[in-house]
Design an enzyme around this catalytic site. Structure first.
Site, PDB file in Angstrom:
ATOM      1  N   SER A 190       0.812  -0.956  -0.031  1.00 18.18           N
ATOM      2  CA  SER A 190      -0.303   0.027  -0.091  1.00 18.18           C
ATOM      3  C   SER A 190       0.816   1.356   0.110  1.00 18.18           C
ATOM      4  O   SER A 190       2.092   1.107   0.232  1.00 18.18           O
ATOM      5  CB  SER A 190      -0.780  -0.098   1.140  1.00 18.18           C
ATOM      6  OG  SER A 190      -1.526   1.307   1.633  1.00 18.18           O
TER       7      SER A 190
ATOM      8  N   TYR B 172      -2.401  -0.181  10.366  1.00 17.03           N
ATOM      9  CA  TYR B 172      -2.771  -0.501   8.950  1.00 17.03           C
ATOM     10  C   TYR B 172      -1.370  -0.108   8.164  1.00 17.03           C
ATOM     11  O   TYR B 172      -0.633  -1.092   7.519  1.00 17.03           O
ATOM     12  CB  TYR B 172      -3.788  -0.070   8.371  1.00 17.03           C
ATOM     13  CG  TYR B 172      -4.024  -0.352   6.913  1.00 17.03           C
ATOM     14  CD1 TYR B 172      -4.091  -1.468   6.476  1.00 17.03           C
ATOM     15  CD2 TYR B 172      -3.879   0.626   5.785  1.00 17.03           C
ATOM     16  CE1 TYR B 172      -4.417  -2.041   5.160  1.00 17.03           C
ATOM     17  CE2 TYR B 172      -4.195   0.370   4.417  1.00 17.03           C
ATOM     18  CZ  TYR B 172      -4.424  -1.033   4.175  1.00 17.03           C
ATOM     19  OH  TYR B 172      -4.604  -1.331   2.955  1.00 17.03           O
TER      20      TYR B 172
HETATM   21  P1  NAD Z   1     -12.076  -5.325   0.495  1.00 21.02           P
HETATM   22  O1  NAD Z   1     -12.665  -4.973   1.830  1.00 21.02           O
HETATM   23  O2  NAD Z   1     -12.928  -5.476  -0.638  1.00 21.02           O
HETATM   24  O3  NAD Z   1     -11.413  -7.229   0.312  1.00 21.02           O
HETATM   25  C1  NAD Z   1     -10.723  -7.507   1.254  1.00 21.02           C
HETATM   26  C2  NAD Z   1     -11.233  -8.988   1.585  1.00 21.02           C
HETATM   27  O4  NAD Z   1     -10.510  -9.746   2.625  1.00 21.02           O
HETATM   28  C3  NAD Z   1     -12.886  -9.121   1.670  1.00 21.02           C
HETATM   29  O5  NAD Z   1     -13.549 -10.086   0.995  1.00 21.02           O
HETATM   30  C4  NAD Z   1     -12.562 -10.011   3.271  1.00 21.02           C
HETATM   31  O6  NAD Z   1     -13.857 -10.643   3.592  1.00 21.02           O
HETATM   32  C5  NAD Z   1     -11.546 -10.711   3.281  1.00 21.02           C
HETATM   33  N1  NAD Z   1     -10.811 -10.808   4.543  1.00 21.02           N
HETATM   34  C6  NAD Z   1     -10.765 -10.107   5.672  1.00 21.02           C
HETATM   35  N2  NAD Z   1     -10.459 -10.831   6.737  1.00 21.02           N
HETATM   36  C7  NAD Z   1     -10.099 -12.277   6.288  1.00 21.02           C
HETATM   37  C8  NAD Z   1      -9.511 -13.112   6.737  1.00 21.02           C
HETATM   38  N3  NAD Z   1      -9.103 -13.390   8.110  1.00 21.02           N
HETATM   39  N4  NAD Z   1      -9.482 -14.565   6.138  1.00 21.02           N
HETATM   40  C9  NAD Z   1      -9.926 -14.424   4.869  1.00 21.02           C
HETATM   41  N5  NAD Z   1     -10.235 -13.229   3.997  1.00 21.02           N
HETATM   42  C10 NAD Z   1     -10.413 -12.273   4.822  1.00 21.02           C
HETATM   43  O7  NAD Z   1     -10.926  -4.582   0.260  1.00 21.02           O
HETATM   44  P2  NAD Z   1      -9.922  -4.458  -1.073  1.00 21.02           P
HETATM   45  O8  NAD Z   1      -9.495  -2.992  -0.923  1.00 21.02           O
HETATM   46  O9  NAD Z   1     -10.258  -5.030  -2.122  1.00 21.02           O
HETATM   47  O10 NAD Z   1      -8.743  -5.130  -0.622  1.00 21.02           O
HETATM   48  C11 NAD Z   1      -7.973  -6.160  -1.025  1.00 21.02           C
HETATM   49  C12 NAD Z   1      -6.379  -5.915  -0.681  1.00 21.02           C
HETATM   50  O11 NAD Z   1      -5.753  -4.610  -1.238  1.00 21.02           O
HETATM   51  C13 NAD Z   1      -6.119  -5.517   0.878  1.00 21.02           C
HETATM   52  O12 NAD Z   1      -4.811  -6.378   1.298  1.00 21.02           O
HETATM   53  C14 NAD Z   1      -5.838  -4.087   1.005  1.00 21.02           C
HETATM   54  O13 NAD Z   1      -5.038  -3.807   2.262  1.00 21.02           O
HETATM   55  C15 NAD Z   1      -5.075  -3.732  -0.123  1.00 21.02           C
HETATM   56  N6  NAD Z   1      -5.152  -2.353  -0.615  1.00 21.02           N
HETATM   57  C16 NAD Z   1      -6.186  -1.638  -0.717  1.00 21.02           C
HETATM   58  C17 NAD Z   1      -6.213  -0.359  -1.413  1.00 21.02           C
HETATM   59  C18 NAD Z   1      -7.588   0.459  -1.818  1.00 21.02           C
HETATM   60  O14 NAD Z   1      -7.419   1.543  -2.067  1.00 21.02           O
HETATM   61  N7  NAD Z   1      -8.568  -0.255  -1.585  1.00 21.02           N
HETATM   62  C19 NAD Z   1      -5.128   0.321  -1.436  1.00 21.02           C
HETATM   63  C20 NAD Z   1      -3.885  -0.571  -1.011  1.00 21.02           C
HETATM   64  C21 NAD Z   1      -3.878  -1.847  -0.645  1.00 21.02           C
END
Ligand code: NAD
Length: 275
Positions: free
Chosen positions: A158, A171
Site C-alpha cells: 500500500s 494498517y
Molecule cells: P475488500 O474489503 O473489498 O476485500 C478484502 C477481503 O478480505 C474481503 O472480502 C474480506 O472478507 C477478506 N478478509 C478479511 N479478513 C479475512 C480473513 N481473516 N481471512 C480471509 N479473508 C479475509 O478490500 P480491498 O480494498 O479489495 O482489499 C484487497 C487488498 O488490497 C487488501 O490487502 C488491502 O489492504 C489492499 N489495498 C487496498 C487499497 C485500496 O485503496 N482499496 C489500497 C492499497 C492496498
C-alpha cells in the site's frame, strides 16, 4: 501465460475479486479463499457461468487449520497451487484514531479515539490480518511450489508502506511489514524457483475504506478531498487498472528475473511532494 492454478485470498473483496474474474478469463483455474464465503461463492458462480473454472472456499487466513483445509480442497479440485495472491487484508476502526493531529482536549472526550485510547487487541487485529495474513497462507501454499516446481507469489502492499497515512498507524505499519516480508521471501526462495513480488495500490474505493472516504449520505469526506488533491491524476483508481501489472508480475515469460519488487500503481501519489 500457460493455464495455472491460482489461489487468491480475499477474493470475495473488490480488488481481488476482480483479479479472480480477469485471471479466470485468461484461462486460469482460480480458487477464491475468503472468510466471507457468500461473496466468494457468488463470484465463483459468476465465473463458472461465464465459462471459467473457479471454486470458493471459506477460509480464515489467520488460522492454520482453515488454510490447511483450503489447501486440501484446492489439491483435490485443481491440483497443486502454482500462483498465490495474498489479497486478504484491510484496515479496521479498532486500529484508527478519530483525528489526524493530537489535541490534549481529546483525552477526556468519550467520542474521540486518541492515540492513547488505541487498544492492543484492535492494533493486533489489523496487524495480524495484514502481516500474518500473508505469512500463514504462504507457509501453507508455497510448499506446493518450492519442491522443485516453479511458483509465484504476489502480495498487496500500500502507499502507507512508504509514508504512513494519518489515523491508521496499525494498517500503515502492517503494510510496511508486507513490503519488507516480500523482499525477505524473495531472497529466501530465490534459489527455489519462486518469485515473490508485490503491488502497492494507491486509492481505490472498496469495502474496507468506504467508511473513511464517504459520508453516510454519499458525499466525499474531507479525507477523500485530501487524497484526490495528493493524487496528481485527481481521481481514484479502478480495479481493472491493477491488472496489467498483476499479469506482468505473474507471467514468467516476461518477468522471470523480477523478484522482491513492490510496484506502485497510484496515479502519481508516491511521486508527488504536494507542491
Ligand atoms: P475488500 O474489503 O473489498 O476485500 C478484502 C477481503 O478480505 C474481503 O472480502 C474480506 O472478507 C477478506 N478478509 C478479511 N479478513 C479475512 C480473513 N481473516 N481471512 C480471509 N479473508 C479475509 O478490500 P480491498 O480494498 O479489495 O482489499 C484487497 C487488498 O488490497 C487488501 O490487502 C488491502 O489492504 C489492499 N489495498 C487496498 C487499497 C485500496 O485503496 N482499496 C489500497 C492499497 C492496498
Amino acid at each position: 501465460m500457460d493455464s495455472k492454478v491460482i489461489v487468491i485470498t480475499g477474493a470475495g473483496g473488490v480488488l481481488c475479486g476482480n483479479f479472480a474474474k480477469e485471471l479466470a478469463k485468461d484461462g486460469h483455474r482460480v480458487a477464491l479463499l475468503d472468510i466471507n464465503i457468500d461473496a466468494a461463492e457468488k463470484l465463483a458462480a459468476e465465473i463458472r457461468e461465464n465459462g471459467g473454472e473457479a471454486i470458493a472456499i471459506k477460509t480464515n487466513v489467520l488460522e492454520k487449520e482453515s488454510l490447511e483445509n483450503a489447501h486440501n480442497e484446492v489439491l483435490n479440485t485443481f491440483g497443486k497451487c502454482q500462483v498465490l495472491i495474498n489479497g486478504a487484508g484491510g484496515n479496521n476502526p479498532r486500529g484508527t484514531t478519530t483525528n489526524e493531529y493530537f489535541n490534549p482536549e481529546d483525552i477526556d472526550k468519550e467520542d474521540v479515539v486518541s492515540f492513547f485510547d488505541l487498544q492492543p487487541d484492535g492494533v493486533s487485529f489489523v496487524f495480524d490480518l495484514n502481516f500474518l495474513g500473508v505469512l500463514l497462507p504462504t507457509q501453507v501454499f508455497a510448499k506446493d511450489f518450492v519442491m522443485g516446481e516453479k511458483g509465484c507469489i504476489l502480495n498487496i502492499s500500500s502507499m502507507n508502506a512508504y509514508t504512513p497515512l494519518t489515523k491508521i498507524p496499525a494498517y500503515s505499519g502492517a503494510k510496511a511489514a508486507v513490503s519488507n516480508l516480500t523482499q525477505w521471501l524473495a531472497v529466501h526462495f530465490a534459489n527455489s524457483g519462486v518469485r515473490v513480488n508485490a503491488i502497492a495500490p494507491g486509492f481505490f474505493v472498496t469495502n474496507q475504506n468506504r467508511g473513511l472516504l464517504f459520508n453516510d449520505d454519499g458525499t466525499p469526506t474531507a479525507r477523500t478531498n485530501k487524497i484526490l488533491n495528493a493524487t496528481p491524476m485527481g481521481r481514484f483508481g479502478e480495479a481493472d487498472e491493477l491488472m496489467g501489472t498483476v499479469r506482468f508480475l505473474l507471467d514468467d515469460s516476461v518477468s522471470s528475473f523480477i523478484t522482491g519488487v513492490v510496484i506502485p500503481i497510484d496515479g502519481g501519489f508516491s511521486a508527488y511532494s504536494g507542491v
